[in-house]
Motif scaffolding. Structure first.
Motif, mmCIF file in Angstrom:
data_model
loop_
_atom_site.group_PDB
_atom_site.id
_atom_site.type_symbol
_atom_site.label_atom_id
_atom_site.label_comp_id
_atom_site.label_asym_id
_atom_site.label_seq_id
_atom_site.Cartn_x
_atom_site.Cartn_y
_atom_site.Cartn_z
ATOM 1 N N HIS A 153 27.492 -1.357 21.636
ATOM 2 C CA HIS A 153 27.994 -0.657 22.820
ATOM 3 C C HIS A 153 27.051 0.429 23.334
ATOM 4 O O HIS A 153 27.309 1.013 24.394
ATOM 5 C CB HIS A 153 29.357 -0.022 22.513
ATOM 6 C CG HIS A 153 30.400 -1.004 22.092
ATOM 7 N ND1 HIS A 153 31.103 -1.778 22.994
ATOM 8 C CD2 HIS A 153 30.842 -1.367 20.867
ATOM 9 C CE1 HIS A 153 31.947 -2.562 22.339
ATOM 10 N NE2 HIS A 153 31.799 -2.336 21.059
ATOM 11 N N GLU A 175 40.990 0.020 23.086
ATOM 12 C CA GLU A 175 39.543 -0.052 23.315
ATOM 13 C C GLU A 175 38.951 1.307 23.687
ATOM 14 O O GLU A 175 37.884 1.395 24.275
ATOM 15 C CB GLU A 175 39.245 -1.069 24.418
ATOM 16 C CG GLU A 175 39.656 -2.499 24.034
ATOM 17 C CD GLU A 175 39.318 -3.500 25.120
ATOM 18 O OE1 GLU A 175 38.885 -3.073 26.204
ATOM 19 O OE2 GLU A 175 39.474 -4.712 24.868
ATOM 20 N N LYS A 176 39.648 2.376 23.303
ATOM 21 C CA LYS A 176 39.191 3.709 23.691
ATOM 22 C C LYS A 176 37.784 4.006 23.195
ATOM 23 O O LYS A 176 36.923 4.463 23.958
ATOM 24 C CB LYS A 176 40.152 4.779 23.168
ATOM 25 C CG LYS A 176 39.678 6.202 23.478
ATOM 26 C CD LYS A 176 40.659 7.271 23.059
ATOM 27 C CE LYS A 176 40.159 8.647 23.488
ATOM 28 N NZ LYS A 176 41.132 9.729 23.197
ATOM 29 N N GLU A 220 35.363 2.039 22.162
ATOM 30 C CA GLU A 220 34.317 1.213 22.772
ATOM 31 C C GLU A 220 33.899 1.799 24.127
ATOM 32 O O GLU A 220 32.708 1.874 24.448
ATOM 33 C CB GLU A 220 34.811 -0.222 22.952
ATOM 34 C CG GLU A 220 34.901 -1.016 21.657
ATOM 35 C CD GLU A 220 36.220 -0.826 20.924
ATOM 36 O OE1 GLU A 220 36.519 -1.609 20.011
ATOM 37 O OE2 GLU A 220 36.959 0.122 21.264
ATOM 38 N N LYS A 221 34.877 2.236 24.917
ATOM 39 C CA LYS A 221 34.576 2.816 26.226
ATOM 40 C C LYS A 221 33.809 4.127 26.096
ATOM 41 O O LYS A 221 32.873 4.398 26.865
ATOM 42 C CB LYS A 221 35.873 3.029 26.998
ATOM 43 C CG LYS A 221 36.583 1.735 27.384
ATOM 44 C CD LYS A 221 37.918 2.009 28.064
ATOM 45 C CE LYS A 221 38.633 0.708 28.410
ATOM 46 N NZ LYS A 221 39.975 0.942 29.023
ATOM 47 N N GLU A 239 30.164 3.398 25.106
ATOM 48 C CA GLU A 239 29.383 2.890 26.238
ATOM 49 C C GLU A 239 28.979 4.002 27.193
ATOM 50 O O GLU A 239 27.910 3.948 27.808
ATOM 51 C CB GLU A 239 30.200 1.826 26.968
ATOM 52 C CG GLU A 239 30.332 0.525 26.172
ATOM 53 C CD GLU A 239 31.363 -0.422 26.745
ATOM 54 O OE1 GLU A 239 31.975 -0.086 27.778
ATOM 55 O OE2 GLU A 239 31.581 -1.497 26.139
#
Length: 345
Positions: free
Chosen positions: A149, A123-124, A126-127, A130
Motif C-alpha cells: 500500500h 479497510e481503514k 489500508e487507506k 496509501e
C-alpha cells in the motif's frame, strides 16, 4: 524551518508500544536536528484501569478523543502517528485531520484484525497507509503488508537497550521460566496455554515467573511466582531466570505480532521457548538460541533439555545474547531518525 515533529501515540509511557517505539527515540530525533513533541491518546490512568479491571471505559475514550482533537488542531505539519489518529472512527476522519500535512504511520501489531468486522472500519488502515508519506513496520509480516500500500516503508523492530539488561545477577534457586507482559496479554496468550504449562511442569521441576503490572490467576498444576513490572528492574528480573516463554495462538492477529518478549529474553541472555507463529520464527533459531514448539509435548521436551543440560543452556544463553545485538536501541536510533527526517522534511 520548523523542525518540530508531533508524535501522536496511542498511550503514554505506561503503554509499552508507545514508550518503546516512539518516546525512547526523542534523543535520536534531537541529535538529528528535530524537536519531538509527544501527544498520547489514552493517558496512564486509562492504562492502569484497563490492566486492573480488563474493561475499556467509553467515558475515558470520549475524553481522549477531545484531547486528541485539540492536540491535532494545534500540531504542526510533520507528524508521526502510532496506528491512527482517531481510534474507532472511519479513515476519512483521520484524513481530514492529516490533510496538507506530511505524516508517517507506525505499526507494531496487525491492528487491522481488530476492525475486520466493524462497519466502516474494515479497510481503514489500508487507506491510511496509501495516504501516508511513509510507513514504519515492526516486523516482516507488517512490512510486507505495508509495501502493498505504500512505496516508502522501513522495518524497524521494537528495540531493547542491551546496556540496561544486567546479566550478572544470581540465578533463582529453582529453575525459572520467565513470562513478561501486560495483564491483557496474559489473559489472551498465557492463560490459554495452561495445558502446555502443565505438560512442562510434569516434565521438569520449574517455576513460572510472571512479570506484569497485576498478578495472574492461578494455573492448576503450575507453580507461579509474580513480580510487579518496573522499567528500572525488568532486565535484572529476567536475567535472574533460566529461560523465557512466549506462547501464541496461530491467528491472523498473532502472526502480526512483533516478538518483543523474545527480544527481551535474548537481551537478558535467556534461551527462548516460543510458538512457531509470525515474527517468533525470525527471532528464535531452533537449537541455537531457543526452541520453536508447536504443542505441549514439544514445550515439555524443550524445558527438560534446558533444565537438565546445563552446558547446552549456557551455549544457548550466549547465542541469545548475540542475537539481541540485532535489536539494540543503539543500532536503530539513527535509522529511525534518518527515516523520519528524510520522509517529513
Amino acid at each position: 524551518m520548523d523542525t518540530t515533529v508531533d508524535v501522536f501515540t496511542r498511550y503514554g509511557r505506561t503503554g509499552a508500544s508507545s514508550r518503546l517505539r516512539h518516546m525512547r527515540y526523542a534523543p535520536a530525533l534531537g541529535a538529528a536536528g528535530m524537536d519531538a513533541q509527544y501527544h498520547a491518546f489514552f493517558d496512564d490512568a486509562y492504562i492502569d484501569a484497563l490492566y486492573r479491571t480488563g474493561h475499556r471505559s467509553i467515558a475515558a475514550w470520549f475524553r481522549a478523543m477531545c484531547r486528541r482533537l485539540a492536540d491535532a488542531v494545534a500540531a504542526g505539519n510533520h507528524l508521526v502517528v502510532e496506528y491512527e489518529m482517531l481510534p474507532f472512527l472511519p479513515a476519512f476522519t483521520d484524513l481530514l485531520l492529516l490533510r496538507k500535512r506530511k505524516f508517517i504511520l507506525d505499526f507494531d501489531d496487525d491492528v487491522r484484525e481488530k476492525y475486520r468486522k466493524m462497519p466502516g472500519l474494515a479497510e481503514k488502515f489500508e487507506k491510511l497507509m496509501e495516504a501516508a508519506d511513509g510507513v514504519i513496520a515492526a516486523n516482516h509480516a507488517l512490512e510486507q503488508l505495508a509495501r502493498e500500500h505504500n512505496g516508502n516503508v522501513m522495518r524497524i523492530p521494537t528495540t531493547v537497550d542491551i546496556a540496561s539488561y544486567e546479566k550478572s545477577v544470581p540465578k533463582r534457586p529453582v529453575f525459572t521460566v520467565a513470562w513478561i507482559g501486560t495483564p491483557v496479554t496474559a489473559r489472551e496468550h498465557l492463560l490459554p496455554a495452561a495445558d502446555m504449562l502443565r505438560k512442562m511442569a510434569a516434565a521438569a521441576d520449574f517455576e513460572l515467573l510472571v512479570i506484569s503490572s497485576e498478578p495472574p490467576p492461578p494455573v492448576k498444576g503450575v507453580r507461579i511466582a509474580f513480580e510487579k513490572w518496573d522499567e528500572k528492574i525488568e532486565g535484572s528480573l529476567l536475567a535472574s531466570c533460566h529461560a523465557g516463554i512466549m506462547p501464541l495462538p496461530d491467528t491472523a492477529f498473532a502472526r502480526g505480532k512483533s516478538a518483543y518478549k523474545l527480544i527481551q529474553y535474548c537481551a537478558a541472555g535467556l534461551p527462548c521457548i516460543a510458538s512457531p507463529v509470525g515474527e517468533n520464527a525470525y527471532v528464535v533459531e531452533p537449537g541455537v538460541n531457543g526452541f520453536l514448539v508447536a504443542d505441549g509435548d514439544a514445550a515439555a521436551n524443550a524445558l527438560r533439555t534446558l533444565a537438565t543440560n546445563e552446558k547446552q543452556r549456557i551455549r544457548m544463553s550466549a547465542a541469545a545474547s548475540e542475537k539481541a545485538k540485532a535489536y539494540d536501541l543503539g543500532k536503530w536510533s539513527a535509522e529511525y531518525a534518518g527515516f523520519v527526517k528524510s520522509t517529513l522534511f
